[in-house]
Design a protein around this motif. Structure first.
Motif, PDB file in Angstrom:
ATOM      1  N   ILE A 107      -7.079   8.072  11.453  1.00 52.57           N
ATOM      2  CA  ILE A 107      -6.654   6.671  11.342  1.00 52.57           C
ATOM      3  C   ILE A 107      -7.840   5.797  11.764  1.00 52.57           C
ATOM      4  O   ILE A 107      -8.178   5.712  12.945  1.00 52.57           O
ATOM      5  CB  ILE A 107      -5.428   6.370  12.226  1.00 52.57           C
ATOM      6  N   ASP A 111       1.267  -2.168  12.370  1.00 53.25           N
ATOM      7  CA  ASP A 111       1.529  -0.974  11.557  1.00 53.25           C
ATOM      8  C   ASP A 111       1.444   0.299  12.392  1.00 53.25           C
ATOM      9  O   ASP A 111       2.208   1.253  12.171  1.00 53.25           O
ATOM     10  CB  ASP A 111       0.545  -0.901  10.389  1.00 53.25           C
ATOM     11  N   LEU A 112       0.523   0.331  13.343  1.00 56.22           N
ATOM     12  CA  LEU A 112       0.429   1.489  14.238  1.00 56.22           C
ATOM     13  C   LEU A 112       1.700   1.632  15.061  1.00 56.22           C
ATOM     14  O   LEU A 112       2.225   2.751  15.240  1.00 56.22           O
ATOM     15  CB  LEU A 112      -0.786   1.351  15.158  1.00 56.22           C
ATOM     16  N   ARG A 142       3.280   3.111  10.389  1.00 61.56           N
ATOM     17  CA  ARG A 142       3.025   2.905   8.972  1.00 61.56           C
ATOM     18  C   ARG A 142       1.540   2.814   8.613  1.00 61.56           C
ATOM     19  O   ARG A 142       1.206   2.564   7.462  1.00 61.56           O
ATOM     20  CB  ARG A 142       3.678   1.606   8.498  1.00 61.56           C
ATOM     21  N   GLU A 143       0.674   2.993   9.553  1.00 64.56           N
ATOM     22  CA  GLU A 143      -0.742   2.774   9.296  1.00 64.56           C
ATOM     23  C   GLU A 143      -1.286   3.849   8.356  1.00 64.56           C
ATOM     24  O   GLU A 143      -0.957   5.036   8.457  1.00 64.56           O
ATOM     25  CB  GLU A 143      -1.528   2.769  10.616  1.00 64.56           C
ATOM     26  N   ASN A 144      -2.163   3.414   7.423  1.00 63.39           N
ATOM     27  CA  ASN A 144      -2.765   4.329   6.457  1.00 63.39           C
ATOM     28  C   ASN A 144      -3.699   5.309   7.158  1.00 63.39           C
ATOM     29  O   ASN A 144      -4.381   4.961   8.123  1.00 63.39           O
ATOM     30  CB  ASN A 144      -3.545   3.554   5.407  1.00 63.39           C
ATOM     31  N   ARG A 145      -3.725   6.512   6.620  1.00 63.74           N
ATOM     32  CA  ARG A 145      -4.626   7.544   7.146  1.00 63.74           C
ATOM     33  C   ARG A 145      -5.816   7.729   6.213  1.00 63.74           C
ATOM     34  O   ARG A 145      -5.736   7.432   5.025  1.00 63.74           O
ATOM     35  CB  ARG A 145      -3.891   8.866   7.316  1.00 63.74           C
ATOM     36  N   ARG A 162      -2.644  -6.958  12.259  1.00 61.71           N
ATOM     37  CA  ARG A 162      -1.681  -6.308  11.357  1.00 61.71           C
ATOM     38  C   ARG A 162      -1.722  -4.789  11.506  1.00 61.71           C
ATOM     39  O   ARG A 162      -0.687  -4.119  11.420  1.00 61.71           O
ATOM     40  CB  ARG A 162      -1.962  -6.710   9.917  1.00 61.71           C
ATOM     41  N   ASN A 163      -2.927  -4.264  11.714  1.00 60.35           N
ATOM     42  CA  ASN A 163      -3.040  -2.821  11.932  1.00 60.35           C
ATOM     43  C   ASN A 163      -2.311  -2.395  13.201  1.00 60.35           C
ATOM     44  O   ASN A 163      -1.699  -1.323  13.246  1.00 60.35           O
ATOM     45  CB  ASN A 163      -4.516  -2.417  12.026  1.00 60.35           C
ATOM     46  N   SER A 187      -8.264   2.524  11.843  1.00 57.14           N
ATOM     47  CA  SER A 187      -7.990   1.364  12.689  1.00 57.14           C
ATOM     48  C   SER A 187      -7.795   1.763  14.151  1.00 57.14           C
ATOM     49  O   SER A 187      -8.196   1.029  15.060  1.00 57.14           O
ATOM     50  CB  SER A 187      -6.763   0.604  12.184  1.00 57.14           C
ATOM     51  N   HIS A 239      -7.572  -7.113  13.690  1.00 62.46           N
ATOM     52  CA  HIS A 239      -6.775  -5.894  13.491  1.00 62.46           C
ATOM     53  C   HIS A 239      -5.306  -6.096  13.870  1.00 62.46           C
ATOM     54  O   HIS A 239      -4.580  -5.115  14.042  1.00 62.46           O
ATOM     55  CB  HIS A 239      -7.359  -4.743  14.324  1.00 62.46           C
ATOM     56  N   SER A 276      -6.646  -1.621   0.803  1.00 63.39           N
ATOM     57  CA  SER A 276      -6.143  -2.461   1.897  1.00 63.39           C
ATOM     58  C   SER A 276      -6.540  -3.926   1.732  1.00 63.39           C
ATOM     59  O   SER A 276      -6.187  -4.757   2.572  1.00 63.39           O
ATOM     60  CB  SER A 276      -6.684  -1.939   3.232  1.00 63.39           C
TER      61      SER A 276
END
Length: 196
Positions: A143, A187-188, A192-195, A183-184, A145, A181, A42
């Protein structure tokens, strides 16, 4: 004695910023022969990204270092019986150092672990509740974030009950974490937020 310590409060605030500016993620990755976390995953120099690129040992060392940056200066300020406004400012200075580190081109992490360290020093129960909440959410939703954002939002509420003298400073810290946060959050909202 207290008067002497109060006269050194500005120096402690400067020291807190400089300590906060030491990037645990970058140092741990260098020590363990991993690539710079600012150029992998990230691109965030924090424990979650280090976990992705280096595993649990590297992440735990990073987490401990980042928490210590917040805990140590605030614990010193409390031990020296500094007034609440100085304690709060010293905690914010440590957080500011992590977010905008002098030694690493002002490219810092997102501040979650450092804020947890500050809160543990201010009130151990508050810090433990924050950590518990973060862990439960991270384990449930996978997640990081989302867990961090929730922890940031509950911090002023916990501060109201457990550390009311520091509520304004906790509010500022919460806003700083939400900003880092942003951008997170987008994305949430987009799914699209990374797990983890």
């Amino acid at each position: 004695m207290t008067g002497t310590f109060q006269s050194t409060a500005p120096l402690l605030a400067c020291g807190a910023y400089l300590l906060g500016s030491v990037s645990s993620a970058v140092l741990v990755c260098r020590l363990l022969g991993l690539q710079d976390p600012r150029r992998q995953g990230s691109l965030n120099p924090g424990a979650t990204n280090v976990l992705r690129i280096g595993g649990y040992r590297a992440a735990i060392l990073t987490l401990a270092g980042d928490m210590a940056k917040g805990f140590v200066p605030v614990a010193l300020a409390l031990a020296w019986n500094l007034p609440p406004h100085w304690v709060g400012l010293i905690g914010l200075a440590a957080l500011c150092g992590h977010l905008m580190p002098l030694f690493f081109g002002f490219r810092g992490g997102k501040g979650v672990a450092t804020m947890l360290g500050v809160c543990l020093a201010l009130n151990p129960l508050m810090g433990l509740l924050q950590i518990t909440g973060w862990l439960l959410l991270a384990l449930r939703f996978r997640i990081s974030s989302l867990a961090a954002l929730t922890m940031a939002l509950i911090t002023p509420v916990l501060g109201y009950w457990l550390a009311p003298d520091y509520l304004p400073y906790l509010g500022v810290a919460c806003l700083a974490l939400l900003w880092r946060h942003r951008r997170n959050i987008l994305d949430l909202r987009r799914g699209r937020e990374n797990r983890l």
